[in-house]
Design an enzyme around this catalytic site. Structure first.
Site, PDB file in Angstrom:
ATOM      1  N   ASP A  16       0.950  -1.354   0.055  1.00 20.93           N
ATOM      2  CA  ASP A  16       0.041   0.111   0.190  1.00 20.93           C
ATOM      3  C   ASP A  16       0.872   1.213   0.118  1.00 20.93           C
ATOM      4  O   ASP A  16       0.474   2.223   0.613  1.00 20.93           O
ATOM      5  CB  ASP A  16      -0.942  -0.016   1.160  1.00 20.93           C
ATOM      6  CG  ASP A  16      -1.942  -1.143   1.031  1.00 20.93           C
ATOM      7  OD1 ASP A  16      -1.927  -1.877   0.266  1.00 20.93           O
ATOM      8  OD2 ASP A  16      -2.916  -1.280   2.095  1.00 20.93           O
ATOM      9  N   ASP A  59      -4.681  -0.943  -1.718  1.00 17.41           N
ATOM     10  CA  ASP A  59      -6.111  -0.590  -1.411  1.00 17.41           C
ATOM     11  C   ASP A  59      -6.820  -0.244  -2.704  1.00 17.41           C
ATOM     12  O   ASP A  59      -6.423   0.763  -3.550  1.00 17.41           O
ATOM     13  CB  ASP A  59      -6.047   0.539  -0.225  1.00 17.41           C
ATOM     14  CG  ASP A  59      -6.646  -0.474   1.169  1.00 17.41           C
ATOM     15  OD1 ASP A  59      -6.599  -1.481   1.049  1.00 17.41           O
ATOM     16  OD2 ASP A  59      -6.569   0.437   2.175  1.00 17.41           O
ATOM     17  N   HIS A  61     -10.644   0.655  -3.145  1.00 20.64           N
ATOM     18  CA  HIS A  61     -11.947   0.698  -2.378  1.00 20.64           C
ATOM     19  C   HIS A  61     -13.049   1.178  -3.334  1.00 20.64           C
ATOM     20  O   HIS A  61     -12.670   2.038  -4.040  1.00 20.64           O
ATOM     21  CB  HIS A  61     -11.977   1.352  -1.031  1.00 20.64           C
ATOM     22  CG  HIS A  61     -11.160   0.923  -0.075  1.00 20.64           C
ATOM     23  ND1 HIS A  61     -11.230  -0.662   0.210  1.00 20.64           N
ATOM     24  CD2 HIS A  61     -10.291   1.414   0.724  1.00 20.64           C
ATOM     25  CE1 HIS A  61     -10.408  -0.774   1.184  1.00 20.64           C
ATOM     26  NE2 HIS A  61      -9.898   0.320   1.602  1.00 20.64           N
ATOM     27  N   SER A  67     -15.729   0.858   5.259  1.00 22.68           N
ATOM     28  CA  SER A  67     -14.834   1.376   6.301  1.00 22.68           C
ATOM     29  C   SER A  67     -14.850   2.841   6.385  1.00 22.68           C
ATOM     30  O   SER A  67     -13.936   3.572   7.236  1.00 22.68           O
ATOM     31  CB  SER A  67     -13.313   0.805   6.102  1.00 22.68           C
ATOM     32  OG  SER A  67     -12.712   1.487   4.832  1.00 22.68           O
ATOM     33  N   HIS A 103     -10.472   6.962   1.255  1.00 26.32           N
ATOM     34  CA  HIS A 103      -9.193   6.664   0.900  1.00 26.32           C
ATOM     35  C   HIS A 103      -8.957   5.615  -0.200  1.00 26.32           C
ATOM     36  O   HIS A 103      -9.852   4.667  -0.240  1.00 26.32           O
ATOM     37  CB  HIS A 103      -8.194   6.342   2.184  1.00 26.32           C
ATOM     38  CG  HIS A 103      -8.622   5.131   2.819  1.00 26.32           C
ATOM     39  ND1 HIS A 103      -9.612   4.983   3.627  1.00 26.32           N
ATOM     40  CD2 HIS A 103      -7.983   3.869   2.602  1.00 26.32           C
ATOM     41  CE1 HIS A 103      -9.540   3.702   4.201  1.00 26.32           C
ATOM     42  NE2 HIS A 103      -8.814   3.030   3.345  1.00 26.32           N
ATOM     43  N   LYS A 128      -6.688  -5.170  -3.292  1.00 23.97           N
ATOM     44  CA  LYS A 128      -7.573  -5.479  -2.190  1.00 23.97           C
ATOM     45  C   LYS A 128      -8.503  -4.646  -1.686  1.00 23.97           C
ATOM     46  O   LYS A 128      -8.414  -3.364  -2.022  1.00 23.97           O
ATOM     47  CB  LYS A 128      -6.457  -5.880  -1.045  1.00 23.97           C
ATOM     48  CG  LYS A 128      -5.962  -4.790  -0.269  1.00 23.97           C
ATOM     49  CD  LYS A 128      -4.962  -5.130   0.711  1.00 23.97           C
ATOM     50  CE  LYS A 128      -4.015  -4.189   1.315  1.00 23.97           C
ATOM     51  NZ  LYS A 128      -4.784  -3.352   2.150  1.00 23.97           N
ATOM     52  N   GLU A 135     -14.027  -4.999   5.641  1.00 27.11           N
ATOM     53  CA  GLU A 135     -12.595  -4.389   5.744  1.00 27.11           C
ATOM     54  C   GLU A 135     -11.742  -5.583   5.358  1.00 27.11           C
ATOM     55  O   GLU A 135     -11.743  -6.691   5.431  1.00 27.11           O
ATOM     56  CB  GLU A 135     -12.107  -3.724   7.140  1.00 27.11           C
ATOM     57  CG  GLU A 135     -10.968  -3.283   7.463  1.00 27.11           C
ATOM     58  CD  GLU A 135     -10.809  -1.883   6.400  1.00 27.11           C
ATOM     59  OE1 GLU A 135     -10.385  -2.026   5.128  1.00 27.11           O
ATOM     60  OE2 GLU A 135     -10.849  -1.040   6.773  1.00 27.11           O
ATOM     61  N   ALA A 176       0.492   0.395   6.525  1.00 25.36           N
ATOM     62  CA  ALA A 176       1.281   0.923   7.749  1.00 25.36           C
ATOM     63  C   ALA A 176       1.617  -0.310   8.461  1.00 25.36           C
ATOM     64  O   ALA A 176       0.969  -1.505   8.542  1.00 25.36           O
ATOM     65  CB  ALA A 176       0.293   2.024   8.451  1.00 25.36           C
ATOM     66  N   CYS A 180      -1.973  -2.639   7.631  1.00 26.76           N
ATOM     67  CA  CYS A 180      -2.104  -3.615   6.622  1.00 26.76           C
ATOM     68  C   CYS A 180      -1.003  -4.476   6.476  1.00 26.76           C
ATOM     69  O   CYS A 180      -0.621  -5.588   6.183  1.00 26.76           O
ATOM     70  CB  CYS A 180      -2.020  -2.753   5.427  1.00 26.76           C
ATOM     71  SG  CYS A 180      -4.106  -2.023   5.171  1.00 26.76           S
TER      72      CYS A 180
END
Length: 240
Positions: A16, A59, A61, A67, A103, A128, A135, A176, A180
């Site tokens: 990420d 990520d 989304h 989330s 995000h 993902k 989540e 982070a 993740c």
């Protein structure tokens, strides 16, 4: 103890490294998140015979992801509000997670890998968090256990990729460390890979809790956090 080179086929997971997770303008910026890029790029320049798989995760989304605090009634404040998520495949299972600002929305600038990353060297990109109902901190799976028939809400295909490529060792870096990166490393270890997180290659949302997080990862998840100077990492740089 480091095992022999003959039984060593490593993969690098770069978790990420996206604009929304990096200062100065990321909506969920991890402090000093961009500063780990030089080390990651050094690893990405290692030749295929030394490091055959170099995998980025993103990520990715949808705008209505569960989330995002803004997708809930009354628009609760992010970072401090929790929400219970129920397993779409088994309503008896649930877990509680923090809500975040929007995000890494699919195909937006915030979801892009940061430009200073040597992205041309990645062999694969895994996305993902595509299912709006759950989540997904881990780059492997959503948090719920598989059904008796092996079905999961989300499976990125990363586990199959690593097994198909006969990977033995997984090195994890990125953002982070306490979210993740941690959960990705947990699942890598559960899948049977020797798994380490490179200390200098990650930053955390909560730096004050990192030492306790490291102890938890080793005692519960079988994951160690090691220095770039450690034997485990330095073997990647051996020329023989």
């Amino acid at each position: 103890m480091v095992d022999s080179q003959s039984s060593f086929r490593p993969a690098l997971l770069v978790v990420d490294m996206q604009e929304d997770f990096c200062p100065p303008s990321g909506s969920l910026a991890v402090p000093l998140g961009r500063t780990i890029t030089p080390l990651i790029n050094t690893l990405l320049t290692l030749p295929p015979r030394t490091l055959p798989l170099k995998i980025a995760t993103q990520d990715w989304h949808p705008p209505n992801h569960i989330s995002f605090a803004s997708n809930h009634p009354s628009n609760p404040p992010p970072f401090v509000t929790s929400h219970t998520i129920t397993n779409p495949l088994n309503p008896s299972q649930s877990y509680t997670t923090l809500l975040w600002p929007p995000h890494c929305i699919q195909s937006t600038p915030g979801a892009s890998l940061i430009p200073e990353l040597s992205s041309q060297n990645f062999t694969h990109i895994i996305r993902k968090g595509l299912d709006p109902r759950v989540e997904m901190y881990s780059a492997f799976f959503d948090p719920f256990p598989p059904t008796p028939t092996g079905e999961r809400v989300c499976d990125s295909g990363l586990a199959k990729l690593l097994h198909d490529e006969k990977v033995t060792h997984v090195y994890v870096v990125g953002l982070a460390g306490d979210y993740c990166v941690k959960h990705t490393a947990y699942d890598a270890a559960k899948e049977g890979f020797q798994t380490v997180i490179i200390e200098e290659g990650t930053k955390t949302v909560n730096p004050g809790g990192w030492e306790e997080c490291k102890k938890e990862m080793e005692s519960i998840g079988g994951v160690r956090v090691v220095s770039v100077e450690s034997e485990e990492v330095q073997r990647l740089f051996k020329k023989d």
